[in-house]
Design a protein around this motif. Structure first.
Motif, PDB file in Angstrom:
ATOM      1  N   LEU A  34      -1.029 -15.233  -5.915  1.00  0.00           N
ATOM      2  CA  LEU A  34      -0.553 -14.695  -4.648  1.00  0.00           C
ATOM      3  C   LEU A  34      -0.790 -13.187  -4.579  1.00  0.00           C
ATOM      4  N   GLY A  35      -0.549 -12.499  -5.676  1.00  0.00           N
ATOM      5  CA  GLY A  35      -0.786 -11.063  -5.715  1.00  0.00           C
ATOM      6  C   GLY A  35      -2.246 -10.717  -5.480  1.00  0.00           C
ATOM      7  N   GLN A  38      -3.043 -11.187  -1.795  1.00  0.00           N
ATOM      8  CA  GLN A  38      -2.466 -10.169  -0.925  1.00  0.00           C
ATOM      9  C   GLN A  38      -3.150  -8.819  -1.083  1.00  0.00           C
ATOM     10  N   SER A  39      -3.767  -8.575  -2.200  1.00  0.00           N
ATOM     11  CA  SER A  39      -4.327  -7.263  -2.497  1.00  0.00           C
ATOM     12  C   SER A  39      -5.312  -6.763  -1.435  1.00  0.00           C
ATOM     13  N   ILE A  41      -5.494  -7.553   1.701  1.00  0.00           N
ATOM     14  CA  ILE A  41      -4.746  -7.337   2.943  1.00  0.00           C
ATOM     15  C   ILE A  41      -3.962  -6.032   2.851  1.00  0.00           C
ATOM     16  N   GLN A  42      -3.347  -5.782   1.702  1.00  0.00           N
ATOM     17  CA  GLN A  42      -2.583  -4.548   1.529  1.00  0.00           C
ATOM     18  C   GLN A  42      -3.510  -3.334   1.560  1.00  0.00           C
ATOM     19  N   HIS A  45      -4.376  -2.690   5.133  1.00  0.00           N
ATOM     20  CA  HIS A  45      -3.213  -2.112   5.808  1.00  0.00           C
ATOM     21  C   HIS A  45      -3.092  -0.624   5.488  1.00  0.00           C
TER      22      HIS A  45
END
Length: 67
Positions: A34-35, A38-39, A41-42, A45
């Motif tokens: 999951l990390g 998400q990386s 996307i973060q 952002h």
């Protein structure tokens, strides 16, 4: 000493048993996956937020210069 093992009906060699035994627990593996998902996307952002923040700072500087 381990000579072989079974996993889901498949016979594992000694090296495969050792490799499976060194795996992290399932919840840890899921959290790591999951990390990694998400990386990106973060990062996007942060990049977009930084650009927006710079834009606002530039507008404020122009406003202060005109006053």
């Amino acid at each position: 000493m381990i000579k072989f093992g079974f996993l889901e009906g498949k016979v594992l060699t000694e090296n495969e048993v050792v490799r499976v035994s060194n795996l992290a627990p399932l919840p840890v593996l899921r959290a790591q996956l999951l990390g990694q998902m998400q990386s990106p996307i973060q990062g996007l952002h942060r990049a977009l937020n930084w650009n927006l923040q710079q834009f606002v700072l530039t507008l404020n500087a122009i406003k202060e210069k005109k006053q």
